[in-house]
Design an enzyme around this catalytic site. Structure first.
Site, PDB file in Angstrom:
ATOM      1  N   GLU A  98      54.368  58.761  50.180  1.00 49.48           N
ATOM      2  CA  GLU A  98      55.722  58.207  50.069  1.00 49.48           C
ATOM      3  C   GLU A  98      55.835  57.299  48.853  1.00 49.48           C
ATOM      4  OE1 GLU A  98      57.471  57.935  54.637  1.00 49.48           O
ATOM      5  OE2 GLU A  98      56.684  56.154  53.661  1.00 49.48           O
TER       6      GLU A  98
ATOM      7  N   ARG B 236      53.452  51.153  57.464  1.00 55.45           N
ATOM      8  CA  ARG B 236      52.377  51.673  58.315  1.00 55.45           C
ATOM      9  C   ARG B 236      52.758  51.419  59.761  1.00 55.45           C
ATOM     10  NH1 ARG B 236      48.644  54.950  59.972  1.00 55.45           N
ATOM     11  NH2 ARG B 236      46.454  54.299  59.884  1.00 55.45           N
ATOM     12  N   GLY B 237      53.031  52.499  60.507  1.00 55.46           N
ATOM     13  CA  GLY B 237      53.542  52.380  61.869  1.00 55.46           C
ATOM     14  C   GLY B 237      52.780  51.439  62.781  1.00 55.46           C
ATOM     15  N   PRO B 238      51.450  51.605  62.940  1.00 55.10           N
ATOM     16  CA  PRO B 238      50.700  50.735  63.856  1.00 55.10           C
ATOM     17  C   PRO B 238      50.755  49.256  63.471  1.00 55.10           C
ATOM     18  CG  PRO B 238      49.419  52.687  63.320  1.00 55.10           C
ATOM     19  CD  PRO B 238      50.601  52.700  62.419  1.00 55.10           C
ATOM     20  N   ASP B 239      50.979  48.949  62.200  1.00 61.28           N
ATOM     21  CA  ASP B 239      50.989  47.552  61.760  1.00 61.28           C
ATOM     22  C   ASP B 239      52.324  46.859  62.011  1.00 61.28           C
ATOM     23  OD1 ASP B 239      48.426  47.957  60.893  1.00 61.28           O
ATOM     24  OD2 ASP B 239      48.916  48.025  58.752  1.00 61.28           O
ATOM     25  N   THR B 240      53.440  47.566  61.753  1.00 61.65           N
ATOM     26  CA  THR B 240      54.733  46.852  61.737  1.00 61.65           C
ATOM     27  C   THR B 240      55.879  47.579  62.432  1.00 61.65           C
ATOM     28  OG1 THR B 240      55.314  47.849  59.596  1.00 61.65           O
ATOM     29  CG2 THR B 240      54.143  45.741  59.545  1.00 61.65           C
ATOM     30  N   ARG B 241      55.618  48.777  62.990  1.00 66.67           N
ATOM     31  CA  ARG B 241      56.731  49.573  63.521  1.00 66.67           C
ATOM     32  C   ARG B 241      57.565  48.824  64.554  1.00 66.67           C
ATOM     33  NH1 ARG B 241      58.380  54.650  64.420  1.00 66.67           N
ATOM     34  NH2 ARG B 241      56.626  55.636  63.378  1.00 66.67           N
TER      35      ARG B 241
END
Length: 637
Positions: free
Chosen positions: A88, A21-26
């Protein structure tokens, strides 16, 4: 949204696919994980583009998921709030089932519990319900997401909270991925016969579960199977060292090249996880300093294959104070090679002996008959041939492949020819297969031995076609006779004994005067040939023009047989270098890296585009190589 983070070219076969999840761990955990995996040489899918807002993952992501071998979903607080992440994951799970155990999911529970992912708590359960109502999604789609989450096995994954920091965890993840992908494993021959006892003996000497530092020397004559033994041992033991292991092949041949030892030092550093340190190495002493710094605080497994003198070992690992638990394995034909003159390191010798008659007969039969024992009518002949080869594995493989499906008359001649070669004359035994090739196939064999080992076959095939050597048939014959192999990366591979045989054949054309041979591949000999006042009437192929930065100019004049100039390097020429080729009417292979102005020419113009000449069309090679026919050209870079 699900994402993989920056841009790797599409169409590649990726090894690892991350779902997060991009906003969490990108910009944090997922980014560090990407770079750590990449630094270990792992090909990780990365995509900076936002996914199209549709109900389907785009084609590039589907291909990346299909091509990847390991999947790393990073489960975070809002992972299940993204339909793209769930798309995904469903595709990942389906792909894993389809491949029946050949692919694996390694989950990371970032700031959630395994029970959250298993839908045993409200966190992911409610998130999916919200998506279902907001997006008015189909029941079968949502059910597929739930099923995918339930299939994730927490035993194979990591809970971030159980580790002291992200750095410690990511190191463990990388080591696990390297081992599962068998990235460090070396390719070994399809037929391994009678090697188990030898593997056990060498593994016992290495004793990777004990402390201290051990250096093992495997010595024996050429073609006896030292490299194969070292590869099998390396493959079995590399998992004990994570990514800190390195197999350096053909040290003898590679160190003889200009900057060869420097390139080996760079490869060693890169393989044990210090890729960033390699760019600044430009000379041997500095390379020794950098390798010493890297190896003194890591438990490593290093194999130096085919060493022939102490200098090579000293320049690669000789100045190092190894970290406890490290193991160094050296293969050599020279029993007197002293690994390292330090009494604090334990040095053990292992003498490689020839295989037993029964094992030798089995190995020969696998290549000659494609079975474990000879046909009844060929038993006596097979035993006679095995005796004549001195039970050397390479000779057994090559002669066996040579006799496969041949008439019995040829079988009867072979022992007599083998016995003519002096005892332990491996070349004499191997040359029987070379002599059986036709002229064109011999030229291809010699070209590969002198120039193309480790090189992509594409340009060579174009060149041989122009020379009317019929390379498609020729290469197939060489493969069938076990004289060469084509590796997975489309590059040529040849056993070092066969390489030495080919180069010896060329050297024997004129042992004293290199420029009177058909091929030159050592740049110092190229320089001597270019300076000689005598015409190089026999010289047909030249390699080494990548060394022009050391010279003012390189001149080939009246080399009437000169057909090809080879250069595997992509470095550009300095401004003050000239390459002058005159009265070489048969020259047919010049790279357009000589892209400066033409000072003088006859008959043909030279530029970067494919040209029509009076005799043949220039055929563009891959990577910008062009075929040029010329009588007089001066290239000034």
């Amino acid at each position: 949204m699900a994402s993989s983070d920056a841009g790797t070219s599409s169409g590649s076969e990726y090894q690892v696919f991350r779902s997060f999840r991009g906003p969490d761990t990108r910009t944090g955990f997922a980014n560090v994980l990407f770079h750590s995996l990449s630094d270990a040489g792992i090909c990780v899918f990365r995509d900076d583009e936002e996914l199209c807002r549709s109900e389907r993952i785009d084609g590039s992501l589907l291909r990346a998921i299909d091509n990847s071998k390991i999947y790393i979903p990073v489960f975070s607080q809002t992972y299940a709030s993204s339909q793209w992440c769930l798309y995904e994951l469903a595709q990942i799970v389906a792909n894993t089932f389809k491949w029946e155990g050949n692919k694996e999911i390694l989950p990371i529970f970032f700031d959630v519990e395994p029970d959250d992912v298993k839908l045993k708590t409200p966190l992911y359960r409610d998130a999916i319900l919200n998506l279902e109502h907001e997006k008015k999604l189909r029941d079968e789609l949502v059910d597929a997401w739930r099923k995918a989450l339930m299939e994730v096995n927490p035993i194979k994954g990591w809970e971030v909270k159980k580790y002291r920091g992200h750095g410690e965890l990511i190191k463990l993840i990388v080591e696990d991925v390297v081992e599962k992908l068998k990235m460090k494993h070396r390719l070994v021959t399809e037929y391994l016969v009678g090697i188990d006892d030898q593997v056990g003996e060498v593994s016992k000497l290495l004793d990777v579960n004990s402390g201290g530092v051990r250096l093992i020397k495997i010595y024996g004559m050429g073609g006896i199977g030292k490299t194969t033994l070292a590869k099998v041992v390396f493959n079995q033991l590399s998992s004990h060292f994570g990514k800190c292991c390195c197999f350096l092949e053909d040290v003898r041949a590679k160190s003889s090249r200009s900057d060869g030892l420097v390139e080996l030092q760079k490869k060693l550093l890169s393989e044990v996880g210090h890729r960033a340190r390699t760019s600044s190495i430009d000379e041997i002493d500095y390379g020794m300093k950098r390798t010493g710094e890297a190896l003194c605080n890591k438990k490593v497994l290093i194999v130096l294959d085919d060493v022939d003198n102490n200098k090579q070992v000293e320049k690669l690992v000789g100045s190092t104070t190894f970290y406890s638990g490290s193991r160094i394995l050296v293969t050599t034909r020279n029993k007197d090679v002293l690994l390292i003159n330090r009494h604090k390191h334990q040095i053990l010798d292992y003498e490689m002996e020839v295989m037993s008659t029964d094992y030798a007969l089995e190995l020969f039969s696998r290549h000659a008959f494609n079975k474990d024992s000879p046909l009844d009518d060929y038993k006596d002949l097979s035993r006679e041939i095995v005796r004549a080869t001195e039970r050397l594995p390479l000779a057994l493989e090559v002669i066996g492949a040579f006799l496969y499906r041949k008439q019995q008359e040829l079988w009867k001649e072979t022992p007599k020819k083998l016995k003519k070669a002096p005892h332990e004359d491996v070349f004499g035994k191997l040359k029987i297969s070379y002599d059986a090739l036709n002229f064109e196939q011999q030229q291809i064999f010699l070209d590969i031995a002198c120039f193309f080992i480790g090189e992509d076959k594409t340009n060579a095939i174009y060149m041989w076609r122009d020379c009317e050597f019929f390379p498609d048939t020729g290469v197939a014959v060489l493969i069938s006779m076990s004289l060469i192999k084509i590796m997975e990366n489309n590059k040529f591979w040849m056993h070092d004994q066969l390489r030495d045989l080919g180069r010896e054949i060329v050297c024997l054309e004129n042992p004293m005067i290199p420029e009177q041979r058909s091929r030159i591949w050592i740049w110092k000999e190229v320089l001597d040939a270019s300076r000689t006042k005598e015409s190089c009437n026999r010289l047909r192929v030249v390699e080494g023009v990548d060394e022009l930065e050391l010279l003012g100019q390189l001149i080939f004049s009246s080399c009437r047989s000169l057909e090809r100039l080879m250069d595997a390097s992509t470095t550009k020429l300095p401004n003050d270098c000239n390459v002058i080729i005159s009265r070489c009417g048969r020259l047919g292979g010049v790279k357009n890296r000589f892209e400066g102005s033409v000072q003088s020419f006859k008959h043909y113009k030279f530029d970067k585009k494919p040209l029509q000449t009076g005799t043949k069309a220039n055929r563009p090679f891959k990577h910008g190589v062009e075929l040029i026919s010329a009588n007089y050209l001066t290239f000034n870079a």
